[in-house]
Design a protein around this motif. Structure first.
Motif, PDB file in Angstrom:
ATOM      1  N   ALA A 253       0.876  -1.188   0.000  1.00  0.00           N
ATOM      2  CA  ALA A 253       0.000   0.000   0.000  1.00  0.00           C
ATOM      3  C   ALA A 253       0.901   1.223   0.000  1.00  0.00           C
ATOM      4  O   ALA A 253       1.783   1.342   0.859  1.00  0.00           O
ATOM      5  N   ARG A 254       0.682   2.124  -0.940  1.00  0.00           N
ATOM      6  CA  ARG A 254       1.684   3.165  -1.160  1.00  0.00           C
ATOM      7  C   ARG A 254       1.031   4.497  -1.512  1.00  0.00           C
ATOM      8  O   ARG A 254       0.060   4.540  -2.281  1.00  0.00           O
ATOM      9  N   VAL A 255       1.560   5.579  -0.957  1.00  0.00           N
ATOM     10  CA  VAL A 255       1.095   6.917  -1.342  1.00  0.00           C
ATOM     11  C   VAL A 255       1.615   7.159  -2.760  1.00  0.00           C
ATOM     12  O   VAL A 255       2.810   7.030  -3.016  1.00  0.00           O
ATOM     13  N   SER A 256       0.700   7.472  -3.679  1.00  0.00           N
ATOM     14  CA  SER A 256       1.079   7.631  -5.091  1.00  0.00           C
ATOM     15  C   SER A 256       2.168   8.691  -5.268  1.00  0.00           C
ATOM     16  O   SER A 256       2.168   9.707  -4.575  1.00  0.00           O
ATOM     17  N   ASP A 257       3.070   8.435  -6.207  1.00  0.00           N
ATOM     18  CA  ASP A 257       4.106   9.420  -6.525  1.00  0.00           C
ATOM     19  C   ASP A 257       3.529  10.561  -7.347  1.00  0.00           C
ATOM     20  O   ASP A 257       4.139  11.610  -7.475  1.00  0.00           O
ATOM     21  N   ARG A 258       2.357  10.320  -7.905  1.00  0.00           N
ATOM     22  CA  ARG A 258       1.780  11.321  -8.797  1.00  0.00           C
ATOM     23  C   ARG A 258       0.834  12.266  -8.063  1.00  0.00           C
ATOM     24  O   ARG A 258       0.856  13.467  -8.287  1.00  0.00           O
ATOM     25  N   HIS A 259      -0.024  11.706  -7.204  1.00  0.00           N
ATOM     26  CA  HIS A 259      -0.994  12.515  -6.448  1.00  0.00           C
ATOM     27  C   HIS A 259      -1.047  11.967  -5.025  1.00  0.00           C
ATOM     28  O   HIS A 259      -1.440  10.817  -4.818  1.00  0.00           O
ATOM     29  N   ALA A 260      -0.684  12.793  -4.055  1.00  0.00           N
ATOM     30  CA  ALA A 260      -0.476  12.288  -2.699  1.00  0.00           C
ATOM     31  C   ALA A 260      -1.759  11.899  -1.965  1.00  0.00           C
ATOM     32  O   ALA A 260      -1.695  11.278  -0.903  1.00  0.00           O
TER      33      ALA A 260
END
Ligand code: EPU
Length: 302
Positions: A253-260
């Motif tokens: 599960a990861r905070v997107s690199d594109r939109h936080a």
């Protein structure tokens, strides 16, 4: 949960309800997370009151699934059955500036169908994934458009009265990502009133919104859209980004690199990973800004 009550099982065929045993919610949600249960596909709206009465009578817990695009579901054998509406034909019926739309219809397809008939207004909603019913329940919005602005009537199963009713616009309130529908009301159909606009103009608006979305959101990854609602006057995405949390992960599960404010399932994320990521980011935001972010994503995690 596996349905075993013989009275329910024998009533399903005459109600026109199809049972999909051991249905995977990971396969039916955009996050790709969730366990298994019996799914009941309801083909006729009129069957809902009888079906729900049967389930309640037998003490069988149920939840209602729309398009599964704003939802985090727990793993394992789920302790409730899931109801889902089959598509009604036609999905959209036009009459002047009114569009009567089936709640199970795809939102994007509805927007383009209306556009082809010179009915606009919903251009901003074009890339919002999911069903019209789901958009309605949450008052989905993007790029200055909210679906609630166009609603005239809603046909729904009202849980409090255990029956199908029609509500007029003055009986419903639509706010930012919030409506006055009860959590267990089930949207069945909606009548929208849309402004006339030439097709070319609508398509241009759609193109612009698509471009903005593509450049700022991780559309090719598994997500549930924005995880948190924006606080009044602010942007949860910007706040999380300013804390340098892009790429922060718990398992897959990861905070997107594109939109936080998009948390993605980068592989085989578990529900617990996503819940922990949500809790940790909320805590970091609280510590930094003294503000408690509210979930936008719906949780079926109990
Ligand atoms: N921003 C950052 N870093 C980020 C993300 C955003 O600095 O990682 C900045 C942007 O540069 C911009 C501001 O924050 O200046 C606002 O960002 P954006 O335009 O992406 O909008 P948002 O407030 O983050 C909202 C909705 C989206 C919707 C867009 C476009 C919510 C919670 N989110 O996002 O809706 O698509 O506006 O209208 O209301 C959703 O509901 O699931 C959703 C994705």
């Amino acid at each position: 949960m596996k349905l075993s009550d013989p009275r329910i099982l024998s009533a399903l065929p005459e109600l026109g309800v199809e049972r999909v045993g051991g249905a995977s919610l990971a396969e039916r949600t955009s996050l790709g997370i969730g366990g298994t249960t019996d799914l009941l596909l309801v083909r006729r709206h009129a069957a809902l009151p009888d079906l729900i009465a049967l389930l309640r009578g037998a003490g069988v817990a149920y939840k209602f699934l729309g398009g599964g695009t704003n939802l985090l579901v727990k793993d394992g054998e789920l302790p409730w059955v899931v109801l889902q509406l089959g598509n009604q034909e036609p999905g959209v019926r036009l009459e002047g500036n009114s569009a009567r739309v089936d709640a199970a219809a795809d939102l994007g397809r509805t927007v383009t169908f209306c556009a082809k008939n010179d009915l606009g207004g919903m251009e901003g909603l074009i890339g919002v994934p999911g069903t019209v019913g789901g958009a309605l329940r949450m008052n989905a919005g993007a790029y200055g458009t909210q679906i609630g602005s166009y609603v005239r009537e809603v046909k729904l199963y009202r849980s409090a009265d255990s029956r199908i009713e029609t509500l007029w616009e003055n009986q419903i309130s639509f706010e930012y990502r919030h409506t006055s529908f009860a959590p267990d009301d089930i949207m069945l159909a909606v009548k929208l009133e849309l402004p006339s606009k030439p097709y070319r103009e609508i398509i241009e608006g759609i193109r612009v919104c698509n471009e903005k979305r593509r450049s700022s959101q991780p559309l090719n990854q598994k997500s549930a859209g924005c995880i948190f609602k924006n606080p009044p006057g602010g942007s949860a995405g910007r706040m999380i980004d300013d804390l340098a949390l892009k790429g922060f992960s718990v398992g897959d599960a990861r905070v997107s690199d594109r939109h936080a404010n998009f948390f993605v399932n980068a592989g085989h994320a578990k529900c617990a990973d996503m819940l922990s990521l949500i809790a940790q980011v909320r805590e970091r935001v609280h510590a930094a800004y003294g503000m408690e972010l509210e979930n936008e994503v719906i949780l079926w995690t109990q």
